[in-house]
Design a protein around this motif. Sequence first.
Motif, PDB file in Angstrom:
ATOM      1  N   TYR A 132       0.825  -1.211   0.000  1.00  0.00           N
ATOM      2  CA  TYR A 132       0.000   0.000   0.000  1.00  0.00           C
ATOM      3  C   TYR A 132       0.859   1.261   0.000  1.00  0.00           C
ATOM      4  CZ  TYR A 132      -3.289   3.570   1.594  1.00  0.00           C
ATOM      5  OH  TYR A 132      -4.038   4.714   1.707  1.00  0.00           O
ATOM      6  N   HIS A 133       1.865   1.311   0.876  1.00  0.00           N
ATOM      7  CA  HIS A 133       2.694   2.518   0.980  1.00  0.00           C
ATOM      8  C   HIS A 133       3.638   2.658  -0.223  1.00  0.00           C
ATOM      9  CE1 HIS A 133       1.392   4.009   4.896  1.00  0.00           C
ATOM     10  NE2 HIS A 133       1.283   2.746   5.263  1.00  0.00           N
ATOM     11  N   PHE A 156       2.892   1.647  -3.244  1.00  0.00           N
ATOM     12  CA  PHE A 156       1.987   2.053  -4.323  1.00  0.00           C
ATOM     13  C   PHE A 156       1.743   3.561  -4.274  1.00  0.00           C
ATOM     14  CE2 PHE A 156      -2.499   1.945  -6.140  1.00  0.00           C
ATOM     15  CZ  PHE A 156      -2.069   1.755  -7.440  1.00  0.00           C
ATOM     16  N   LYS A 157       1.508   4.078  -3.083  1.00  0.00           N
ATOM     17  CA  LYS A 157       1.300   5.524  -2.930  1.00  0.00           C
ATOM     18  C   LYS A 157       2.580   6.292  -3.267  1.00  0.00           C
ATOM     19  CE  LYS A 157      -2.991   5.526  -1.528  1.00  0.00           C
ATOM     20  NZ  LYS A 157      -4.053   6.130  -2.374  1.00  0.00           N
ATOM     21  N   TYR A 158       3.710   5.777  -2.806  1.00  0.00           N
ATOM     22  CA  TYR A 158       5.001   6.442  -3.040  1.00  0.00           C
ATOM     23  C   TYR A 158       5.322   6.507  -4.533  1.00  0.00           C
ATOM     24  CZ  TYR A 158      10.030   7.343  -2.910  1.00  0.00           C
ATOM     25  OH  TYR A 158      11.275   7.871  -3.106  1.00  0.00           O
ATOM     26  N   ASP A 210       3.311   6.927  -6.974  1.00  0.00           N
ATOM     27  CA  ASP A 210       2.240   7.636  -7.694  1.00  0.00           C
ATOM     28  C   ASP A 210       1.204   6.677  -8.270  1.00  0.00           C
ATOM     29  OD1 ASP A 210       3.480  10.140  -7.237  1.00  0.00           O
ATOM     30  OD2 ASP A 210       4.798   9.804  -8.951  1.00  0.00           O
ATOM     31  N   GLU A 211       0.975   5.570  -7.530  1.00  0.00           N
ATOM     32  CA  GLU A 211      -0.031   4.572  -7.897  1.00  0.00           C
ATOM     33  C   GLU A 211       0.227   3.953  -9.268  1.00  0.00           C
ATOM     34  OE1 GLU A 211      -4.003   5.931  -7.220  1.00  0.00           O
ATOM     35  OE2 GLU A 211      -3.669   6.287  -5.085  1.00  0.00           O
ATOM     36  N   THR A 241       5.624  -0.240  -9.073  1.00  0.00           N
ATOM     37  CA  THR A 241       5.560  -0.794  -7.719  1.00  0.00           C
ATOM     38  C   THR A 241       5.883  -2.275  -7.718  1.00  0.00           C
ATOM     39  OG1 THR A 241       3.836   0.819  -7.191  1.00  0.00           O
ATOM     40  CG2 THR A 241       4.118  -1.017  -5.670  1.00  0.00           C
TER      41      THR A 241
END
Length: 448
Positions: A410-411, A413-415, A417-418, A423
């Motif tokens: 999850y983190h 993926f966010k880092y 930029d999805e 990822t």
Amino acid sequence: MKILVLEDDQFVQRVLISYLKEKGHQVSLFSSFKELRNNKESFDLAFIDLDLEENLIGLKALELIVARAKYKVVFSGHDEFEIIAKAYELGADDFITKPFDRVSISSLLKRASILINGSRSSYILKDFKTTDESLMAQIMELETYISSKSPILLLGPTGVGKTTLAEVIHKNSDLSGKFVHVNCSEFSEQLLESEIFGHVKGAFTGADQDKVGKLKLADNGTLFLDELSSMPEYLQNKLLKAIEKKSFYPVGSDREVKSDFRVISATCDPLDELIEKGSFRSDLYYRLSGYTFVVPALVNRKSDVDYFIHDELAKSKRKIHLKEDAYEELLNYSWPGNIRELVHVMEKILHMNKGVISKEDLHLEREVQKEKIDLHSKIDQLNVPPQFLDYAKENGLRDLVEKIEEFVLYHSFKYNDEKVRRTADELGLSTNSFYKIMKRVKQSLEDK
């Protein structure tokens, strides 16, 4: 090939000419600059000794032959940056240092033949660069499928050039339409359906105007489905029907749209395993795998590592020299990121504030790998948080591992930029594994 050899050293003459004739080439030997100057023939390939008769007179010979040879190779005992740069400026296509061996000459001949041969097969190989004999043989076989509309499935790890090969196939086909690229891993399920099939205004929240799907844009052309394995199952079924009928319905529409397209698809994931697990439809697989082409990892194509190193050096306006230890380090590295990683590394090298590059200047992933090995060997020294142990005792180790997977994914993926592919690559996951963990993440968020 018709080959010129300009060399006055009798030992080098015997070794080089013997090998070239052994390979079936027609060789003309010149032992002096004067002999060459009196000759007006044209050649496919020219070998020019820079140290002929007097120091660096070969540079004058290069100027003389540059318009009369399709591929020019200079060789010398000198390896100074200024000499290498000057040779390339005058039109050399390659530079090798003495002493050379049969392996380096064989690799050089392959590089030259790709650029010299003007057939369509060679045109494909010019765009999709390789000197690996097995891969070249596969590409020759692939050519028989290029003019048809038969589907082609490209397999192989990330970074080997599957997208480039798909573009080359389309370019050499007889299709008049566009090459339309869809990366299935870059969209959510709903957006991917809209991207491929299009939608009408009001089909869903945010659909404020009609959108033409990639299937329609690929009419009379090629639809390239990259990262195919990340396509949801319900879309796999809809795509199968569209391929069979050459027609489909945009999202939210009851009006059928027709499109005569060819499909080339690609994935780095093992589709046979996904079929066994039930996450990929076998009927779609059989429909898409009209011809399956496997692009091997770069670590299994040693001659290509050599080719791409030289190719990146030759393409650059800035000329540098790789010392032997640096070259050996690049040649023997495993290249987990394949061609994409090699090109990136060469770009960094060419932007260094040095003209001569040694092994110490390279910072490859081996250092990271060594740290991982050392960490593994000292696992008993790791300080595991007490709450992790308590959670594992209460809920089981498997559940703890799943929670850690969800947190990290999850983190990350966010880092990133999805971006799904970025990822997944960073965490060493297949696209299928990414979505399995992400499904658990979404479920956990919904349960809160």
